[in-house]
Design an enzyme around this catalytic site. Structure first.
Site, PDB file in Angstrom:
ATOM      1  N   HIS A 164      11.000  82.219  31.560  1.00 54.54           N
ATOM      2  CA  HIS A 164      11.642  81.631  30.383  1.00 54.54           C
ATOM      3  C   HIS A 164      10.767  81.894  29.161  1.00 54.54           C
ATOM      4  O   HIS A 164       9.562  81.627  29.187  1.00 54.54           O
ATOM      5  CB  HIS A 164      11.815  80.119  30.538  1.00 54.54           C
ATOM      6  CG  HIS A 164      12.714  79.706  31.649  1.00 54.54           C
ATOM      7  ND1 HIS A 164      14.060  80.010  31.675  1.00 54.54           N
ATOM      8  CD2 HIS A 164      12.471  78.996  32.776  1.00 54.54           C
ATOM      9  CE1 HIS A 164      14.605  79.506  32.774  1.00 54.54           C
ATOM     10  NE2 HIS A 164      13.659  78.888  33.449  1.00 54.54           N
ATOM     11  N   ASN A 215      19.368  74.600  32.644  1.00 54.72           N
ATOM     12  CA  ASN A 215      19.270  73.247  32.110  1.00 54.72           C
ATOM     13  C   ASN A 215      18.251  73.202  30.978  1.00 54.72           C
ATOM     14  O   ASN A 215      18.341  72.373  30.067  1.00 54.72           O
ATOM     15  CB  ASN A 215      18.869  72.264  33.212  1.00 54.72           C
ATOM     16  CG  ASN A 215      20.065  71.678  33.933  1.00 54.72           C
ATOM     17  OD1 ASN A 215      20.921  71.058  33.320  1.00 54.72           O
ATOM     18  ND2 ASN A 215      20.138  71.886  35.230  1.00 54.72           N
TER      19      ASN A 215
END
Length: 271
Positions: A222, A192
């Protein structure tokens, strides 16, 4: 006082409820909704000071100021338009749904028509402030590289469709590389953040995403790399997975809580 309704009573919804219950967010937790009535009732019963009611979506959106969606990308298509038409502001956690251009344009139109706000917390990444600032000039490239333990990718449509046997992965392997528009559909429960980055930066088609399965990891990693007229920056975060769902990073829940605090506080810090 801001009156909040939570739709989706999983890990993130539960963390938001507990933050309000403890007084960390000065708001009224008015109602809960989930596809599992039992899950919603159990969450309500676990709270100490807040006593939210279980409500169907149609009733919930008529009685709150802000709907917090933390259900699923599929649920966004029904929940968010209903809330906006009822005059509610909406915080969207399943941001990947907005990779659908038609849905994105519809939600932005409805928000404008009904004088409502759409909020998209930073989620499990850092660097969104910098990306927002950089977008005021020109951005030439944005790349997101996500590394997860193979178990964190279990059940993703891309993994299932390509018959990737996660349990047999014994070394780091790139399982996906492509635009964010494809990534959020291929891994709806995992990236997302790619959608949030796309909205803040240069869009779903130009934002590049790489997904790596790495059996040596115990955390979700990330990394964002951005280049543009401002120069360049990179940001990396190593997230602990939530204890209830390895596909979700704990920071995603904390981001939603922080966004709520920002909404109700009389002062603002950051971009």
């Amino acid at each position: 006082m801001l009156k909040i309704g939570i739709i989706g009573c999983g890990f993130i919804g539960g963390q938001i409820c507990r933050a309000v219950d403890k007084g960390e967010v000065e708001a009224e937790l008015y109602g809960l909704c989930d596809s599992s009535v039992v899950k919603a009732l159990d969450l309500a019963a676990s709270l100490n000071t807040c006593k939210p009611q279980y409500m169907e979506i149609e009733k919930l959106v008529r009685n709150v100021d802000l709907v917090v969606e933390c259900a699923s990308q599929a649920a966004v298509r029904f929940i968010v338009p209903e809330a906006l038409k009822a005059g509610c502001d909406v915080m969207v956690l399943s941001v990947g749904a907005l990779a659908d251009k038609a849905l994105r344009e519809e939600l932005f139109r409805l928000a404008k028509e009904h004088n409502c706000k759409l909020y998209f917390p930073s989620g499990a990444v850092v660097g969104i402030d910098g990306l927002n600032s950089a977008s005021s000039a020109g951005i030439s490239s944005v790349t997101l590289t996500t590394r997860k333990p193979p178990s964190g990718l279990k059940g993703a449509p891309f993994i299932v469709e390509h018959g990737i046997e996660l349990e047999k992965i014994d070394t780091e392997i790139v399982v996906f590389e492509g635009p964010a528009s494809e990534a959020v559909k291929a891994f709806p429960a995992n990236v997302n953040v790619a959608a949030t980055i796309s909205l803040a930066g240069i869009g779903f088609e130009r934002t590049k995403v790489k997904v790596i399965a790495d059996p040596s990891l115990s955390r979700n990693v990330h990394e964002i790399a951005v280049e543009g007229d401002f120069g360049r920056f990179s940001a990396r975060v190593e997230n602990f997975p939530s204890p209830e769902n390895p596909k979700t990073s704990y920071l995603a829940a904390l981001s939603a809580i922080s966004a709520l605090k920002k909404m109700v506080n009389p002062f603002q810090i950051g971009t």
